[in-house]
Scaffold this motif. Structure first.
Motif, PDB file in Angstrom:
ATOM      1  N   ASP A  25       1.049  -0.984  -0.025  1.00  0.00           N
ATOM      2  CA  ASP A  25      -0.141   0.106   0.087  1.00  0.00           C
ATOM      3  C   ASP A  25       0.845   1.254   0.063  1.00  0.00           C
ATOM      4  OD1 ASP A  25      -2.429  -1.699   0.133  1.00  0.00           O
ATOM      5  OD2 ASP A  25      -2.743  -1.324   2.046  1.00  0.00           O
ATOM      6  N   ARG A  26       0.541   2.143  -0.812  1.00  0.00           N
ATOM      7  CA  ARG A  26       1.275   3.709  -0.792  1.00  0.00           C
ATOM      8  C   ARG A  26       0.644   4.294   0.378  1.00  0.00           C
ATOM      9  NH1 ARG A  26       1.894   6.248  -5.952  1.00  0.00           N
ATOM     10  NH2 ARG A  26      -0.545   6.491  -5.921  1.00  0.00           N
ATOM     11  N   VAL A  27       1.681   4.994   1.134  1.00  0.00           N
ATOM     12  CA  VAL A  27       1.038   5.722   2.431  1.00  0.00           C
ATOM     13  C   VAL A  27       1.909   6.907   2.520  1.00  0.00           C
ATOM     14  CG1 VAL A  27       0.051   3.681   3.320  1.00  0.00           C
ATOM     15  CG2 VAL A  27       2.488   4.394   3.854  1.00  0.00           C
ATOM     16  N   VAL A  28       1.137   7.924   3.408  1.00  0.00           N
ATOM     17  CA  VAL A  28       1.660   9.139   3.794  1.00  0.00           C
ATOM     18  C   VAL A  28       1.625   8.997   5.238  1.00  0.00           C
ATOM     19  CG1 VAL A  28       1.550  11.710   3.690  1.00  0.00           C
ATOM     20  CG2 VAL A  28       0.960  10.454   1.665  1.00  0.00           C
ATOM     21  N   PRO A  29       2.770   9.071   6.033  1.00  0.00           N
ATOM     22  CA  PRO A  29       2.970   9.156   7.534  1.00  0.00           C
ATOM     23  C   PRO A  29       2.488  10.666   7.998  1.00  0.00           C
ATOM     24  CG  PRO A  29       4.759   8.186   6.671  1.00  0.00           C
ATOM     25  CD  PRO A  29       4.149   8.782   5.507  1.00  0.00           C
ATOM     26  N   HIS A  30       1.693  10.772   8.850  1.00  0.00           N
ATOM     27  CA  HIS A  30       1.505  12.164   9.403  1.00  0.00           C
ATOM     28  C   HIS A  30       2.780  12.447  10.326  1.00  0.00           C
ATOM     29  CE1 HIS A  30      -0.448  15.104  12.112  1.00  0.00           C
ATOM     30  NE2 HIS A  30      -1.095  15.266  11.065  1.00  0.00           N
ATOM     31  N   PHE A  31       2.731  13.850  10.386  1.00  0.00           N
ATOM     32  CA  PHE A  31       3.810  14.452  11.047  1.00  0.00           C
ATOM     33  C   PHE A  31       3.981  14.173  12.485  1.00  0.00           C
ATOM     34  CE2 PHE A  31       4.926  18.951  12.882  1.00  0.00           C
ATOM     35  CZ  PHE A  31       6.226  18.604  13.212  1.00  0.00           C
ATOM     36  N   MET A  32       2.635  14.377  12.887  1.00  0.00           N
ATOM     37  CA  MET A  32       2.678  14.179  14.667  1.00  0.00           C
ATOM     38  C   MET A  32       1.607  12.927  14.897  1.00  0.00           C
ATOM     39  SD  MET A  32       2.386  18.175  15.887  1.00  0.00           S
ATOM     40  CE  MET A  32       1.627  18.736  14.702  1.00  0.00           C
ATOM     41  N   PRO A  33       2.041  11.790  14.871  1.00  0.00           N
ATOM     42  CA  PRO A  33       1.380  10.442  15.038  1.00  0.00           C
ATOM     43  C   PRO A  33       0.444  10.448  16.005  1.00  0.00           C
ATOM     44  CG  PRO A  33       3.563   9.974  15.278  1.00  0.00           C
ATOM     45  CD  PRO A  33       3.693  11.503  14.856  1.00  0.00           C
ATOM     46  N   GLY A  34       0.673  11.172  17.047  1.00  0.00           N
ATOM     47  CA  GLY A  34      -0.231  11.189  18.292  1.00  0.00           C
ATOM     48  C   GLY A  34      -1.442  11.862  18.134  1.00  0.00           C
ATOM     49  N   ILE A  63       3.498  15.598  21.469  1.00  0.00           N
ATOM     50  CA  ILE A  63       4.651  15.308  22.044  1.00  0.00           C
ATOM     51  C   ILE A  63       5.835  14.876  21.034  1.00  0.00           C
ATOM     52  CG2 ILE A  63       4.146  13.260  22.974  1.00  0.00           C
ATOM     53  CD1 ILE A  63       5.776  14.393  25.418  1.00  0.00           C
ATOM     54  N   GLY A  64       5.190  13.946  19.986  1.00  0.00           N
ATOM     55  CA  GLY A  64       5.996  13.298  19.196  1.00  0.00           C
ATOM     56  C   GLY A  64       5.968  13.810  17.891  1.00  0.00           C
ATOM     57  N   MET A  65       6.950  14.370  17.176  1.00  0.00           N
ATOM     58  CA  MET A  65       6.969  14.862  16.034  1.00  0.00           C
ATOM     59  C   MET A  65       8.094  14.291  15.107  1.00  0.00           C
ATOM     60  SD  MET A  65       6.728  18.876  16.776  1.00  0.00           S
ATOM     61  CE  MET A  65       5.815  19.614  18.248  1.00  0.00           C
ATOM     62  N   SER A 106      -0.474  25.299  13.588  1.00  0.00           N
ATOM     63  CA  SER A 106       0.870  24.193  13.650  1.00  0.00           C
ATOM     64  C   SER A 106       0.327  23.078  12.977  1.00  0.00           C
ATOM     65  CB  SER A 106       1.110  24.072  14.986  1.00  0.00           C
ATOM     66  OG  SER A 106       2.474  23.201  14.974  1.00  0.00           O
ATOM     67  N   THR A 107      -0.178  23.005  11.646  1.00  0.00           N
ATOM     68  CA  THR A 107      -0.551  22.005  10.707  1.00  0.00           C
ATOM     69  C   THR A 107      -2.066  21.569  11.134  1.00  0.00           C
ATOM     70  OG1 THR A 107       0.065  20.000   9.487  1.00  0.00           O
ATOM     71  CG2 THR A 107       1.052  20.239  11.808  1.00  0.00           C
ATOM     72  N   GLY A 108      -1.978  20.323  11.491  1.00  0.00           N
ATOM     73  CA  GLY A 108      -3.254  19.827  11.829  1.00  0.00           C
ATOM     74  C   GLY A 108      -3.052  18.140  12.452  1.00  0.00           C
ATOM     75  N   SER A 109      -4.355  17.590  12.500  1.00  0.00           N
ATOM     76  CA  SER A 109      -4.530  16.450  12.787  1.00  0.00           C
ATOM     77  C   SER A 109      -4.382  15.242  11.858  1.00  0.00           C
ATOM     78  CB  SER A 109      -5.848  15.917  13.639  1.00  0.00           C
ATOM     79  OG  SER A 109      -6.764  16.077  12.787  1.00  0.00           O
ATOM     80  N   VAL A 110      -4.371  13.779  12.294  1.00  0.00           N
ATOM     81  CA  VAL A 110      -4.436  13.026  11.076  1.00  0.00           C
ATOM     82  C   VAL A 110      -5.752  12.966  10.261  1.00  0.00           C
ATOM     83  CG1 VAL A 110      -4.589  10.441  10.683  1.00  0.00           C
ATOM     84  CG2 VAL A 110      -2.813  11.339  12.438  1.00  0.00           C
ATOM     85  N   ALA A 111      -6.857  13.241  11.221  1.00  0.00           N
ATOM     86  CA  ALA A 111      -8.069  13.335  10.346  1.00  0.00           C
ATOM     87  C   ALA A 111      -8.253  14.626   9.510  1.00  0.00           C
ATOM     88  CB  ALA A 111      -9.078  13.630  11.486  1.00  0.00           C
ATOM     89  N   ASP A 112      -7.385  15.821   9.875  1.00  0.00           N
ATOM     90  CA  ASP A 112      -7.281  16.794   8.928  1.00  0.00           C
ATOM     91  C   ASP A 112      -6.379  16.308   7.559  1.00  0.00           C
ATOM     92  OD1 ASP A 112      -8.763  18.895  10.706  1.00  0.00           O
ATOM     93  OD2 ASP A 112      -6.595  19.112  11.637  1.00  0.00           O
ATOM     94  N   LEU A 113      -5.407  15.911   7.840  1.00  0.00           N
ATOM     95  CA  LEU A 113      -4.836  15.262   6.647  1.00  0.00           C
ATOM     96  C   LEU A 113      -5.437  14.345   5.656  1.00  0.00           C
ATOM     97  CD1 LEU A 113      -2.284  14.890   4.941  1.00  0.00           C
ATOM     98  CD2 LEU A 113      -1.453  13.047   6.711  1.00  0.00           C
ATOM     99  N   ALA A 114      -6.561  13.436   6.415  1.00  0.00           N
ATOM    100  CA  ALA A 114      -7.178  12.669   5.717  1.00  0.00           C
ATOM    101  C   ALA A 114      -8.233  13.268   4.839  1.00  0.00           C
ATOM    102  CB  ALA A 114      -7.790  11.630   6.436  1.00  0.00           C
ATOM    103  N   GLN A 115      -8.771  14.429   5.249  1.00  0.00           N
ATOM    104  CA  GLN A 115      -9.559  15.325   4.776  1.00  0.00           C
ATOM    105  C   GLN A 115      -9.121  16.009   3.552  1.00  0.00           C
ATOM    106  OE1 GLN A 115     -11.447  17.756   7.514  1.00  0.00           O
ATOM    107  NE2 GLN A 115     -12.546  16.152   8.710  1.00  0.00           N
ATOM    108  N   ALA A 116      -7.976  16.554   3.855  1.00  0.00           N
ATOM    109  CA  ALA A 116      -7.045  17.167   2.905  1.00  0.00           C
ATOM    110  C   ALA A 116      -6.828  16.529   1.518  1.00  0.00           C
ATOM    111  CB  ALA A 116      -6.003  17.856   3.318  1.00  0.00           C
TER     112      ALA A 116
END
Length: 334
Positions: free
Chosen positions: A81-90, A102-104, A281-291
């Protein structure tokens, strides 16, 4: 595995090295990284302007790749699967909290300049089918930030947006704004870049070197009303003009500090016009998914200005820190 490590606060402190292959733990996915793109946050980390980094570390927050292995307890993903990891996984969803950020990646967690990285499965977003790995690597910070910018002002046909410069966030915001039916005013110091922005759909162009009082020009273009949204990517040197160029009830979405973070601001326009100043300061995993869904739906293609090999990481950082020469994103491929 091969990796690039940053060993000190210096653009000459990148070292090519071999590190043990990471393993995917419970709930994690091992990703074979294929490409990365740079943000000014990466330069800030390398120069000591962004706190939290410990050396040696694998730099660069944003990247894209393919699933190489699944840890136990992982479902919904498959090898290949081709994937994009989020900047702040938490940061899964909802408002930002200290615990969520806390994790970036590329700061306190291993970044994208390694052959492999193990990340939580819930931090991954599928790469749209029409994009390659380099284009996908542009999404985590820049696309998410731009998406949150256009959502902050609820853009619709008839809305007017002002964009400063032609970096990654500004160009994504241009693409999202046009997909929303908004009118876009874009300011740059380069006529060549302005023409490229016109080709991407920008409606009005301002060369701020030729027109230093660009806020007055914005008001002229909008018949004195101002814009509904300013995506403020520059910082202290431009914030006062951005406030002046914003319409009553409008939003100044501030994300950049290229000219520094200190500013002297007259509060009267903010109060009288009822402006919203939104920090981001960017956004959440959900924001990335919507974008990402919006990018897939509208077939938006991220703009990549130049691609560097991983051996030329220092040159890529130097190009970014030079400022103003690139249009869109700078990428690094493995």
């Amino acid at each position: 595995m091969h990796a690039i490590q940053l060993t000190a606060h210096s653009l000459s402190a990148f070292q090519s090295t071999e590190l043990p292959d990471p393993r995917a733990g419970y709930g994690e996915v091992l990703v074979r990284m294929r490409a990365a793109t740079l943000n000014y946050a990466d330069v800030a980390v390398a120069t000591g302007a962004f706190p939290g980094a410990s050396f040696p570390m694998v730099p660069v927050a944003d990247g894209a790749g393919e699933v190489a292995a699944l840890g136990t307890g992982v479902s919904g993903w498959a090898v290949g699967d081709r994937v994009v990891p989020h900047f702040m996984p938490g940061w899964q969803d909802g408002p930002m909290t200290p615990r969520k950020v806390i994790g970036m990646r590329g700061i306190s967690l291993p970044g994208s300049l390694a052959d492999y990285v193990a990340v939580p499965a819930h931090s991954l977003v599928a790469l749209p089918a029409h994009l390659d790995f380099v284009q996908g690597a542009a999404l985590p910070i820049a696309a998410t930030t731009a998406w949150n910018a256009v959502r902050s002002a609820s853009l619709r046909p008839g809305s007017v947006v002002l964009l400063l410069g032609t970096g990654g966030v500004s160009i994504f915001a241009l693409q999202f704004a046009k997909a929303s039916g908004a009118t876009v005013i874009l300011a740059s110091s380069s006529d060549q870049k302005l023409e490229r922005a016109r080709q991407l759909g920008a409606d009005h162009l301002i060369n701020y070197r030729a027109i230093p009082a660009w806020d007055a020009e914005v008001l002229k273009l909008t018949d004195g009303r101002g814009v509904d949204l300013v995506v403020e990517t520059v910082g202290g040197a431009t914030i006062a003009r951005s406030l002046n160029a914003t319409a009553m009830g409008g939003t100044v979405f501030t994300v950049g500090f290229l000219t520094g973070t200190a500013a002297s601001v007259d509060l009267l326009p903010v109060i009288v016009k009822g402006l919203r100043i939104v920090g981001n300061s960017t956004g959440s995993v959900a924001d990335l998914a919507q974008a990402t869904r919006a990018i897939a739906t509208h077939r938006i293609v991220p703009v990549i200005d130049r691609i560097f090999g991983i051996a030329d990481t220092s040159a890529a950082y130097t190009e970014l820190i030079a400022g103003g020469r690139h249009f869109g994103k700078l990428a690094i491929v493995h």
